[in-house]
Motif scaffolding. Structure first.
Motif, mmCIF file in Angstrom:
data_model
loop_
_atom_site.group_PDB
_atom_site.id
_atom_site.type_symbol
_atom_site.label_atom_id
_atom_site.label_comp_id
_atom_site.label_asym_id
_atom_site.label_seq_id
_atom_site.Cartn_x
_atom_site.Cartn_y
_atom_site.Cartn_z
ATOM 1 N N THR A 94 0.813 -1.218 0.000
ATOM 2 C CA THR A 94 0.000 0.000 0.000
ATOM 3 C C THR A 94 0.846 1.267 0.000
ATOM 4 O OG1 THR A 94 -0.106 -0.102 2.402
ATOM 5 C CG2 THR A 94 -1.885 -1.150 1.185
ATOM 6 N N TRP A 95 2.195 1.135 -0.092
ATOM 7 C CA TRP A 95 3.042 2.334 -0.037
ATOM 8 C C TRP A 95 2.677 3.331 -1.137
ATOM 9 C CZ3 TRP A 95 6.266 5.089 2.775
ATOM 10 C CH2 TRP A 95 7.087 6.019 2.135
ATOM 11 N N ASP A 96 2.492 2.834 -2.340
ATOM 12 C CA ASP A 96 2.197 3.740 -3.456
ATOM 13 C C ASP A 96 0.836 4.401 -3.322
ATOM 14 O OD1 ASP A 96 4.628 3.205 -4.637
ATOM 15 O OD2 ASP A 96 3.833 1.498 -5.799
ATOM 16 N N HIS A 97 -0.036 3.823 -2.485
ATOM 17 C CA HIS A 97 -1.374 4.387 -2.332
ATOM 18 C C HIS A 97 -1.464 5.385 -1.183
ATOM 19 C CE1 HIS A 97 -2.771 1.443 -5.251
ATOM 20 N NE2 HIS A 97 -2.215 0.481 -4.523
ATOM 21 N N LEU A 98 -0.367 5.545 -0.436
ATOM 22 C CA LEU A 98 -0.390 6.492 0.675
ATOM 23 C C LEU A 98 -0.417 7.923 0.160
ATOM 24 C CD1 LEU A 98 2.270 4.889 3.059
ATOM 25 C CD2 LEU A 98 -0.210 4.849 3.334
ATOM 26 N N PRO A 99 -1.016 8.841 0.911
ATOM 27 C CA PRO A 99 -0.988 10.262 0.508
ATOM 28 C C PRO A 99 0.454 10.763 0.447
ATOM 29 C CG PRO A 99 -2.602 9.867 2.255
ATOM 30 C CD PRO A 99 -1.807 8.603 2.122
ATOM 31 N N GLN A 100 0.725 11.677 -0.478
ATOM 32 C CA GLN A 100 2.085 12.163 -0.671
ATOM 33 C C GLN A 100 2.630 12.834 0.587
ATOM 34 O OE1 GLN A 100 3.978 11.524 -3.359
ATOM 35 N NE2 GLN A 100 5.659 12.375 -2.148
ATOM 36 N N ASP A 101 1.759 13.575 1.273
ATOM 37 C CA ASP A 101 2.222 14.243 2.500
ATOM 38 C C ASP A 101 2.687 13.229 3.539
ATOM 39 O OD1 ASP A 101 1.627 16.625 1.346
ATOM 40 O OD2 ASP A 101 -0.271 16.916 2.419
ATOM 41 N N LYS A 103 3.786 10.159 2.886
ATOM 42 C CA LYS A 103 5.029 9.550 2.416
ATOM 43 C C LYS A 103 6.215 10.485 2.645
ATOM 44 C CE LYS A 103 3.507 8.374 -1.752
ATOM 45 N NZ LYS A 103 3.514 7.762 -3.102
ATOM 46 N N ASP A 104 6.013 11.779 2.460
ATOM 47 C CA ASP A 104 7.093 12.737 2.723
ATOM 48 C C ASP A 104 7.484 12.704 4.194
ATOM 49 O OD1 ASP A 104 7.073 13.467 0.088
ATOM 50 O OD2 ASP A 104 5.821 15.253 0.393
ATOM 51 N N TRP A 105 6.471 12.592 5.067
ATOM 52 C CA TRP A 105 6.760 12.524 6.508
ATOM 53 C C TRP A 105 7.540 11.255 6.837
ATOM 54 C CZ3 TRP A 105 5.013 8.885 10.150
ATOM 55 C CH2 TRP A 105 5.334 9.197 11.476
ATOM 56 N N LEU A 106 7.146 10.118 6.243
ATOM 57 C CA LEU A 106 7.874 8.872 6.477
ATOM 58 C C LEU A 106 9.306 8.954 5.970
ATOM 59 C CD1 LEU A 106 5.320 6.010 5.698
ATOM 60 C CD2 LEU A 106 6.350 6.578 7.897
ATOM 61 N N ASN A 107 9.501 9.649 4.854
ATOM 62 C CA ASN A 107 10.858 9.820 4.330
ATOM 63 C C ASN A 107 11.733 10.588 5.304
ATOM 64 O OD1 ASN A 107 10.952 8.440 1.869
ATOM 65 N ND2 ASN A 107 9.789 10.050 0.854
ATOM 66 N N GLU A 108 11.124 11.516 6.050
ATOM 67 C CA GLU A 108 11.880 12.266 7.060
ATOM 68 C C GLU A 108 12.197 11.373 8.253
ATOM 69 O OE1 GLU A 108 13.116 15.313 7.044
ATOM 70 O OE2 GLU A 108 12.462 15.658 4.986
ATOM 71 N N VAL A 109 11.213 10.563 8.668
ATOM 72 C CA VAL A 109 11.402 9.707 9.836
ATOM 73 C C VAL A 109 12.335 8.539 9.520
ATOM 74 C CG1 VAL A 109 10.249 8.202 11.505
ATOM 75 C CG2 VAL A 109 9.173 10.345 10.782
ATOM 76 N N VAL A 110 12.098 7.892 8.373
ATOM 77 C CA VAL A 110 12.910 6.750 7.956
ATOM 78 C C VAL A 110 13.476 7.056 6.574
ATOM 79 C CG1 VAL A 110 12.963 4.254 7.628
ATOM 80 C CG2 VAL A 110 11.302 5.263 9.199
ATOM 81 N N PRO A 111 14.648 7.715 6.495
ATOM 82 C CA PRO A 111 15.205 8.102 5.198
ATOM 83 C C PRO A 111 15.423 6.884 4.302
ATOM 84 C CG PRO A 111 16.396 9.143 6.999
ATOM 85 C CD PRO A 111 15.480 8.134 7.611
ATOM 86 N N ALA A 112 15.214 7.111 3.007
ATOM 87 C CA ALA A 112 15.402 6.030 2.041
ATOM 88 C C ALA A 112 16.860 5.591 2.002
ATOM 89 C CB ALA A 112 14.960 6.500 0.660
ATOM 90 N N VAL A 113 17.079 4.305 1.956
ATOM 91 C CA VAL A 113 18.423 3.730 1.888
ATOM 92 C C VAL A 113 18.533 2.939 0.588
ATOM 93 C CG1 VAL A 113 20.065 2.169 2.984
ATOM 94 C CG2 VAL A 113 18.561 3.590 4.388
ATOM 95 N N ALA A 114 19.668 3.114 -0.072
ATOM 96 C CA ALA A 114 19.854 2.399 -1.328
ATOM 97 C C ALA A 114 19.788 0.889 -1.098
ATOM 98 C CB ALA A 114 21.187 2.781 -1.952
ATOM 99 N N LYS A 115 19.026 0.234 -1.930
ATOM 100 C CA LYS A 115 18.915 -1.219 -1.815
ATOM 101 C C LYS A 115 20.204 -1.873 -2.297
ATOM 102 C CE LYS A 115 13.904 -1.102 -2.619
ATOM 103 N NZ LYS A 115 12.798 -1.552 -3.496
ATOM 104 N N VAL A 116 20.669 -2.854 -1.541
ATOM 105 C CA VAL A 116 21.896 -3.559 -1.904
ATOM 106 C C VAL A 116 21.516 -4.887 -2.544
ATOM 107 C CG1 VAL A 116 24.053 -4.545 -1.086
ATOM 108 C CG2 VAL A 116 23.162 -2.455 -0.029
ATOM 109 N N ASP A 117 21.695 -4.968 -3.828
ATOM 110 C CA ASP A 117 21.418 -6.187 -4.564
ATOM 111 C C ASP A 117 22.424 -6.280 -5.694
ATOM 112 O OD1 ASP A 117 20.504 -8.382 -5.827
ATOM 113 O OD2 ASP A 117 18.542 -7.570 -6.393
ATOM 114 N N HIS A 118 23.452 -7.119 -5.467
ATOM 115 C CA HIS A 118 24.521 -7.228 -6.452
ATOM 116 C C HIS A 118 24.272 -8.366 -7.445
ATOM 117 C CE1 HIS A 118 26.680 -4.307 -4.152
ATOM 118 N NE2 HIS A 118 26.811 -5.093 -3.100
#
Length: 618
Positions: A94-101, A103-118
């Motif tokens: 449901t991440w893509d269905h969350l309101p943008q505001d 999602k922006d708040w979650l990005n502040e609380v839990v910053p995006a981390v690059a996925k490690v997949d080699h």
């Protein structure tokens, strides 16, 4: 204790004892209840009231537990989100269905981390081409001359207010980057193995590379906090950069330049001593380091340079705990910190002398802000830290060549009186590593652990005694301690360092003894014509005179018979009462208050004017 806990079993809590359901109404302990009709409704019996109270109590407990669960669960979920990271949250459908505001708040609380997949980037794809291995290098045996190192690339060397032959970066004491020292008193020799000798064994002691400032409430970070807290001030002239300046330093860990120092030293060690690996008889070398991040990364970077990547399968890395209460010969101050002299007072006396002109000059370039002597000293440290972290620092150009000489001597004073010849507990703190070195030199297992040695690691696997190569990683303090511990008195010529002047001819210079990435080697040699075994010590590529060690003769190459050296070390070990010095000594507590600048200004000495304006580069 709650009622629910008391009610476990057949008995009731004491406060409910009189209201047991088996009580008879005629019991004299209970009141007599009469039935009334008409005007008043019937009152509940005591037992009924008890049942109602218990129901209400159970409901209240349910609400309390629910609230408590929510209080615990919500922060726990937030912490779990932080721990798992955005990569986990991204998998929620449901991440893509969350309101943008939101999602922006979650990005502040839990910053995006690059996925490690080699998975899409394999490294072992074949087609490696020919991979024959050449012979191990042995530069210390085969070269006609020893290569001297002074590079600091890609750092920008500060040059303003200094002559072309004066290297400011080599006058930062323990904050200077490692460089090859020309001589410690034996100018006729080098680190090359003497012609009449062969190298049998090497003991390499290595400091970590350049780091950010430590997290103690002093130094550059404290200066940044003071400047930020002050308001309304404005700087001009050479200090004008301060108006837009921001503090950008981290804490404790290696800087990128510090990582490169250790990698390059690993490469250098392999070129000089790689042939010792041919004598390992199928065994892996054991490197030792400590648990602090900069210590672990220093060892790993050194090993990557020494062995090549990947290095993990080519050596064993022993990581020991560096924390208060854990015995550790490479960080002895975690279990021993005896009482010494008041080195802070000595530093304050010297600060009042060598910073006097800079204090006046820089205060004239700022309005509505009174810079203290501590602020000026911290600016000089900021120069060193910013340079090794960011590559360049505007603070460096604020000071003259004469003031940089004074700063270097300030570092000498600090290390002399806090950790070396001027510090009474130094020998007790450094004796553990000497005990381990003697154990390795004699191939004799330690049986008595009466210092900073840790018996946990003294076994055939983690502390082998038959290897030709040993590498230990430690801190600057260890190098200061070992000078008096091993009685290397050539560094103490002239006695205690004065605080009113810089001695014209001093051997104790911190930038030559314990710079970032400093290293010491104990070489064990067999020398002809008698095939006698000898020892010598190399500190930052220069041989150290061993004449202070009992029985060691004067020798142009710094050689001492192995048996004589070992006997002298054993005597020094026997003279140390570790328990008396370390377990009963009072720890040195940092002062909470800064020394008043006006009091320091009253010091009537004139030492800096006696400094010889030597234009030759060290």
């Amino acid at each position: 204790m709650s009622k629910s806990l008391h009610m476990i079993g057949d008995t009731l809590p004491e406060e409910d004892y009189e209201l047991q359901p088996t009580s008879h109404p005629s019991d004299p302990l209970l009141p007599t209840y009469e039935q009334h009709t008409g005007s008043k409704p019937a009152s509940p019996t005591p037992h009924q009231r008890l049942e109602l109270n218990r129901r209400h109590s159970r409901f209240r407990r349910f609400l309390s537990c629910l609230c408590l669960s929510l209080i615990i669960a919500v922060p726990s979920l937030a912490l779990a989100g932080c721990y798992l990271g955005r990569s986990t949250l991204d998998r929620v459908r449901t991440w893509d269905h969350l309101p943008q505001d939101f999602k922006d708040w979650l990005n502040e609380v839990v910053p995006a981390v690059a996925k490690v997949d080699h998975g899409a980037f394999p490294t072992n794809i074949g087609y490696a081409g020919p991979t024959p291995t050449g012979s191990e290098p042995a530069l210390v045996v085969t070269a006609p001359a020893f290569p001297m190192y002074s590079g600091v690339n890609p750092l920008v060397r500060p040059t303003q207010k200094a002559s072309s032959t004066f290297n400011i970066i080599q006058h930062w004491g323990n904050l200077s980057p490692f460089y090859s020292v020309a001589s410690h008193g034996l100018p006729e020799t080098s680190s090359l193995i003497p012609e009449q000798c062969t190298l049998d064994q090497l003991h390499w002691l290595q400091r970590h590379g350049a780091r950010y400032p430590t997290s103690y409430p002093e130094g550059p970070g404290a200066l940044a906090s003071r400047l930020k807290a002050a308001t309304g001030w404005k700087a001009s002239g050479a200090l004008s950069f301060l108006n837009e300046w921001n503090y950008k330093l981290g804490a404790e860990i290696l800087t990128p330049f510090g990582r490169s120092q250790l990698f390059n030293l690993g490469v250098s060690a392999r070129i000089k001593y790689g042939f010792l690996l041919d004598r390992m008889k199928g065994k892996l070398p054991v490197f030792r380091t400590e648990s602090q991040d900069r210590m672990l990364r220093s060892a790993q970077n050194f090993a990557s340079g020494f062995f090549g990547i990947p290095a993990d399968d080519q050596y064993n890395l022993e990581v020991t705990i560096e924390a208060p209460g854990f015995n550790n010969t490479l960080a002895p101050y975690t279990t021993c910190r005896g009482e010494g002299v008041d080195y802070r007072k000595k530093l304050a006396e010297w600060d009042a002398i060598f910073l006097k002109d800079a204090h006046t000059r820089l205060n004239g370039l700022v309005t509505d802000l009174d810079l203290s002597l501590t602020d000026i000293k911290d600016m000089m440290e900021m120069c060193a830290y910013e340079t090794v972290a960011l590559g360049y620092s505007s603070f460096c150009d604020l000071f003259t060549q004469k003031e940089w000489k004074g700063f270097e001597y300030r570092n000498d004073l600090y290390w002399w009186y806090s950790s070396s010849f001027g510090y009474a507990p130094a020998r007790a703190m450094g004796i553990g590593w000497v005990q381990e070195t003697v154990s390795r030199l004699t191939q004799t297992r330690l049986t008595e652990f009466n210092s900073t040695t840790n018996s946990t690691f003294h076994n055939d696997v983690q502390f082998p005694l038959d290897h030709p190569l040993y590498v230990d990683f430690t801190h600057d303090t260890q190098f200061a301690l070992l000078l008096p511990t091993m009685n290397l008195t050539s560094f103490a010529e002239g006695g205690d360092l004065p605080t009113d002047q810089i001695p014209k001819h001093r051997a104790f210079i911190a930038s030559k003894i314990m710079p970032f990435a400093t290293n010491l080697q104990i070489q064990v040699l067999t020398c002809s014509p008698s095939s006698s075994r000898k020892v010598r010590i190399i500190l930052n590529d220069a041989a150290v005179p061993l004449t202070g060690i009992q029985g060691c003769p004067e020798d142009d190459d710094g050689l001492c018979p192995l048996d004589t050296f070992v006997s002298a070390m054993q005597t020094l070990i026997g003279e140390v009462d570790y328990r008396k010095v370390c377990e009963t000594g009072k720890p040195v507590q940092p002062e909470d208050e800064e020394v008043d600048d006006e009091k320091l200004a009253e010091v009537k000495v004139d030492g800096l004017d006696e400094v010889e304006e030597d234009e030759e580069e060290k």
